[in-house]
Motif scaffolding. Structure first.
Motif, short mmCIF file in Angstrom:
data_model
loop_
_atom_site.label_atom_id
_atom_site.label_comp_id
_atom_site.label_asym_id
_atom_site.label_seq_id
_atom_site.Cartn_x
_atom_site.Cartn_y
_atom_site.Cartn_z
N PHE A 1 -16.82 4.77 12.55
CA PHE A 1 -17.48 4.98 13.83
C PHE A 1 -16.49 4.82 14.97
CE2 PHE A 1 -19.90 3.55 17.55
CZ PHE A 1 -20.74 4.64 17.70
N THR B 1 -18.55 0.55 8.81
CA THR B 1 -18.22 1.33 7.63
C THR B 1 -18.33 0.48 6.37
OG1 THR B 1 -16.69 2.56 9.02
CG2 THR B 1 -16.46 2.87 6.67
N MET C 1 -27.52 7.73 14.71
CA MET C 1 -28.50 7.54 13.66
C MET C 1 -29.37 8.80 13.48
SD MET C 1 -29.65 3.61 14.13
CE MET C 1 -29.52 3.03 12.45
N GLN C 2 -29.53 9.56 14.55
CA GLN C 2 -30.37 10.75 14.47
C GLN C 2 -29.78 11.83 13.58
OE1 GLN C 2 -30.22 11.23 18.66
NE2 GLN C 2 -32.29 10.45 18.99
N LYS D 1 -27.59 11.18 11.00
CA LYS D 1 -27.18 10.62 9.70
C LYS D 1 -27.85 11.31 8.51
CE LYS D 1 -26.21 6.08 7.75
NZ LYS D 1 -26.37 4.64 7.95
N PRO D 2 -29.14 11.65 8.59
CA PRO D 2 -29.77 12.32 7.45
C PRO D 2 -29.15 13.68 7.13
CG PRO D 2 -31.45 11.55 8.99
CD PRO D 2 -30.11 11.33 9.64
N TYR D 3 -28.41 14.24 8.07
CA TYR D 3 -27.78 15.54 7.87
C TYR D 3 -26.31 15.42 7.48
CZ TYR D 3 -31.99 16.71 10.44
OH TYR D 3 -33.30 16.81 10.83
N ASN D 4 -25.90 14.20 7.13
CA ASN D 4 -24.50 13.93 6.78
C ASN D 4 -23.53 14.27 7.91
OD1 ASN D 4 -24.71 12.65 4.33
ND2 ASN D 4 -24.64 14.55 3.16
N TYR E 1 -21.47 12.60 10.97
CA TYR E 1 -21.00 11.29 11.41
C TYR E 1 -20.29 11.44 12.75
CZ TYR E 1 -22.09 9.87 6.70
OH TYR E 1 -22.76 9.61 5.53
N GLY F 1 -14.94 8.56 8.07
CA GLY F 1 -16.30 8.24 8.49
C GLY F 1 -16.40 6.98 9.33
N PRO G 1 -22.60 1.11 14.21
CA PRO G 1 -22.63 0.97 12.76
C PRO G 1 -21.27 0.53 12.23
CG PRO G 1 -22.59 3.29 13.38
CD PRO G 1 -22.71 2.50 14.65
#
Length: 131
Positions: A62, A84, A1-2, A4-7, A9, A60, A82
């Motif tokens: 997990f 998909t 999750m850390q 994820k904002p940076y795309n 995976y 993508g 997570p």
């Protein structure tokens, strides 16, 4: 999750026993119990395993698994992982009870293998001490 904002995976792979030089070397020193448990499923080709892991990573996903045993393992260990898609999450919820039941049979079989090996070792040690 850390990340994820940076795309970025992450894909966790559950590779099965794979026919590689490392696996062949591992088999030379593998305890009998481990070898017998390992033999309950087939050995996969490295190309098949690599192809699936790369495919899942590109999509993508997990989790990446091979075959029905791998799919069951990844579903049983999903926890807070997570998903998909909603479909993937629903499949995990619906199949969890069935997969856990099947896993209990696997565990019973594995326990039986370990118990037989322990008895065989104890018998061999007794024979060695009396000889």
């Amino acid at each position: 999750m850390q990340v994820k904002p940076y795309n970025v995976y992450v894909t966790v792979a559950y590779p099965p026993d794979t026919d590689t030089p490392g696996f062949a070397k591992e088999n030379q020193t593998k305890p009998l119990e481990t070898r017998l448990i390992s033999e309950t499923t087939s050995v996969c080709k490295p190309e098949q395993v690599a192809k699936q892991i790369v495919k899942d990573a590109i999509q993508g996903n997990f989790s990446s698994s091979i075959g029905s045993d791998g799919y069951m393992l990844s579903s049983l260990t999903c926890g807070m992982a997570p998903v998909t898609s909603i479909t993937e999450g629903l499949q995990q919820v619906v199949t969890m009870g069935l997969f856990r039941t099947i896993a209990l049979f696997y565990l019973g079989s594995f326990d039986s293998i370990v118990r037989r090996c322990m008895m065989q070792k104890a018998k061999s040690e007794t024979i060695d001490k009396t000889a």
